[in-house]
Write a protein that holds these residues in place. Structure first.
Motif, PDB file in Angstrom:
ATOM      1  N   SER A 237       0.835  -1.205   0.000  1.00 35.14           N
ATOM      2  CA  SER A 237       0.000   0.000   0.000  1.00 35.14           C
ATOM      3  C   SER A 237       0.868   1.253   0.000  1.00 35.14           C
ATOM      4  N   GLU A 238       0.244   2.369  -0.384  1.00 35.42           N
ATOM      5  CA  GLU A 238       0.962   3.650  -0.377  1.00 35.42           C
ATOM      6  C   GLU A 238       1.375   4.017   1.045  1.00 35.42           C
ATOM      7  N   ARG A 239       0.488   3.772   2.016  1.00 36.93           N
ATOM      8  CA  ARG A 239       0.795   4.089   3.411  1.00 36.93           C
ATOM      9  C   ARG A 239       2.008   3.305   3.886  1.00 36.93           C
ATOM     10  N   GLY A 240       2.037   2.032   3.596  1.00 38.58           N
ATOM     11  CA  GLY A 240       3.137   1.191   4.052  1.00 38.58           C
ATOM     12  C   GLY A 240       4.474   1.617   3.478  1.00 38.58           C
ATOM     13  N   GLN A 241       4.485   1.952   2.188  1.00 37.63           N
ATOM     14  CA  GLN A 241       5.735   2.333   1.551  1.00 37.63           C
ATOM     15  C   GLN A 241       6.213   3.701   2.038  1.00 37.63           C
ATOM     16  N   LYS A 242       5.275   4.571   2.427  1.00 35.55           N
ATOM     17  CA  LYS A 242       5.665   5.870   2.995  1.00 35.55           C
ATOM     18  C   LYS A 242       6.261   5.702   4.380  1.00 35.55           C
ATOM     19  N   GLU A 243       5.606   4.891   5.219  1.00 29.46           N
ATOM     20  CA  GLU A 243       6.061   4.729   6.598  1.00 29.46           C
ATOM     21  C   GLU A 243       7.414   4.036   6.655  1.00 29.46           C
ATOM     22  N   CYS A 244       7.614   3.037   5.803  1.00 31.77           N
ATOM     23  CA  CYS A 244       8.843   2.247   5.855  1.00 31.77           C
ATOM     24  C   CYS A 244       9.940   2.798   4.956  1.00 31.77           C
ATOM     25  N   GLY A 245       9.555   3.590   3.959  1.00 36.09           N
ATOM     26  CA  GLY A 245      10.548   4.144   3.049  1.00 36.09           C
ATOM     27  C   GLY A 245      11.143   3.113   2.109  1.00 36.09           C
ATOM     28  N   THR A 246      10.433   2.001   1.885  1.00 35.45           N
ATOM     29  CA  THR A 246      10.947   0.938   1.033  1.00 35.45           C
ATOM     30  C   THR A 246       9.803   0.064   0.565  1.00 35.45           C
ATOM     31  N   GLN A 247      10.021  -0.633  -0.539  1.00 37.78           N
ATOM     32  CA  GLN A 247       9.045  -1.615  -1.009  1.00 37.78           C
ATOM     33  C   GLN A 247       9.392  -3.014  -0.510  1.00 37.78           C
ATOM     34  N   TYR A 249      10.465  -5.757   2.732  1.00 42.47           N
ATOM     35  CA  TYR A 249       9.736  -6.132   3.953  1.00 42.47           C
ATOM     36  C   TYR A 249      10.536  -5.709   5.183  1.00 42.47           C
ATOM     37  N   VAL A 250       9.958  -4.806   5.960  1.00 40.69           N
ATOM     38  CA  VAL A 250      10.598  -4.357   7.199  1.00 40.69           C
ATOM     39  C   VAL A 250      10.095  -5.237   8.340  1.00 40.69           C
ATOM     40  N   THR A 251      10.987  -6.003   8.935  1.00 39.20           N
ATOM     41  CA  THR A 251      10.623  -6.789  10.109  1.00 39.20           C
ATOM     42  C   THR A 251      11.308  -6.190  11.325  1.00 39.20           C
ATOM     43  N   CYS A 252      10.619  -6.205  12.463  1.00 38.27           N
ATOM     44  CA  CYS A 252      11.123  -5.495  13.642  1.00 38.27           C
ATOM     45  C   CYS A 252      11.530  -6.442  14.764  1.00 38.27           C
ATOM     46  N   ASP A 253      10.579  -7.167  15.311  1.00 36.32           N
ATOM     47  CA  ASP A 253      10.819  -7.944  16.525  1.00 36.32           C
ATOM     48  C   ASP A 253      11.875  -9.043  16.381  1.00 36.32           C
ATOM     49  N   PRO A 254      11.986  -9.710  15.224  1.00 35.01           N
ATOM     50  CA  PRO A 254      13.033 -10.732  15.105  1.00 35.01           C
ATOM     51  C   PRO A 254      14.448 -10.187  15.312  1.00 35.01           C
TER      52      PRO A 254
END
Length: 323
Positions: A237-247, A249-254
């Motif tokens: 989504s447009e929101r996801g790509q704006k928040e993460c700054g990338t297309q 996959y941003v994973t956090c907790d691992p």
């Protein structure tokens, strides 16, 4: 026989929490003493049910105690849920008619479980905190020795450059309970490793690798693919790509889990005092880093900002988690 690493996982059991938990369970040298649950991505009741589903998928149901913890933040009753990413149920809106129910939960509260396990093994228990920090702050307030007896805290939360993912300036876990984050950052005496939102965004998983990873033909692999449904919709989504700054996959907790599984995973940390903004109308929840060492010099610096890690080691750990 090498000594096992004792771990308590404190989580709000969304999709990346599931990834982190499954990584820990894949390593025989990691002894998970318990999983404590806190409201965050979804309500704490739903978090407990999600953890039970994750344990069932890994064949560990009934072998690791699960504890229900704080249902709201220290000050506010309102919780900003992250259902846009994790789904209304926290696991991709993929219900399981045979999912375990709350009868599998321990009757002990998460906060008491944290205190008792840590004090029973002083200096030996690593706490991996991958949700809002309410349970840890309550444990510290109930028993001040808790902050000395924990071996280390590895947390996912905060931001080092003022980049937010829930407001313009605040990362989700710190924003949900800024006061709890303030307690952990200022009152804990053990080493505290911080995986910030920007660090996760700087090292995304390549989309091609991630999609292939989701096709693992194991029970755990099929489970992981099902629960990532809403997450994948978010990333495209447009929101996801704006928040993460990338297309990708941003994973956090691992990432926060990986540095406890193997310290060689860490390639660079920055050691600075940090705190969190509590009063700003726009900046509440912002993690403040003392980059130029202006804070109280009498207080020992025990916070380590993870800024670089071994991506190949992370993907190897994630591969093993679904084997």
């Amino acid at each position: 026989m090498s000594k096992k690493t004792k771990v308590i996982i404190d989580c709000d059991a969304g999709v990346d929490d599931a990834q982190a938990i499954m990584m820990a369970l894949a390593y025989p040298h990691i002894e998970v003493l318990g999983i404590t649950c806190v409201a965050g991505n979804v309500s704490v009741h739903q978090v407990t049910l999600n953890v039970l589903r994750i344990l069932k998928a890994c064949g560990k149901l009934g072998k690791i105690p699960v504890y229900k913890g704080a249902e709201s933040s220290l000050v506010s009753r309102k919780i900003n849920l992250a259902t846009h990413f994790h789904g209304d149920d926290g696991l991709g809106d993929n219900p399981d008619d045979n999912a375990p129910d709350a009868s599998h939960l321990s009757s002990k509260s998460a906060v008491l479980a944290l205190i008792e396990e840590v004090n029973a093994h002083p200096g030996e228990v690593s706490v991996v905190a991958i949700g809002p920090l309410t349970n840890l702050a309550l444990a510290a307030r109930l028993d001040p020795t808790f902050t000395h007896n924990v071996k280390e805290v590895s947390l996912m939360g905060g931001n080092i450059a003022g980049r937010g993912n829930v407001t313009a300036t605040a990362e989700f876990n710190f924003y949900v309970d800024a006061e709890a984050a303030h307690v952990v950052l200022n009152d804990f005496h053990c080493p505290v490793y911080i995986t910030s939102w920007e660090t996760t965004c700087n090292f995304p998983l390549k989309q091609e690798w991630f999609l292939k990873w989701l096709e693992k033909s194991t029970e755990k692999g099929r489970f992981m693919k099902r629960i990532n449904k809403t997450a994948m919709e978010y990333y495209t989504s447009e929101r996801g790509q704006k928040e993460c700054g990338t297309q990708d996959y941003v994973t956090c907790d691992p990432i926060a889990m990986a540095l406890v599984i193997n310290k060689k995973f860490i390639q660079e940390t920055k050691k600075h005092h940090v705190t969190v903004e509590l009063g700003g109308e726009i900046t509440r929840g912002l993690m403040v880093v003392d980059w130029s060492d202006r804070f109280d010099k009498s207080k020992e610096v025990n916070t380590f900002l993870l800024t670089k890690f071994d991506q190949d080691m992370l993907t190897d750990m994630m591969e093993l988690s679904l084997a």
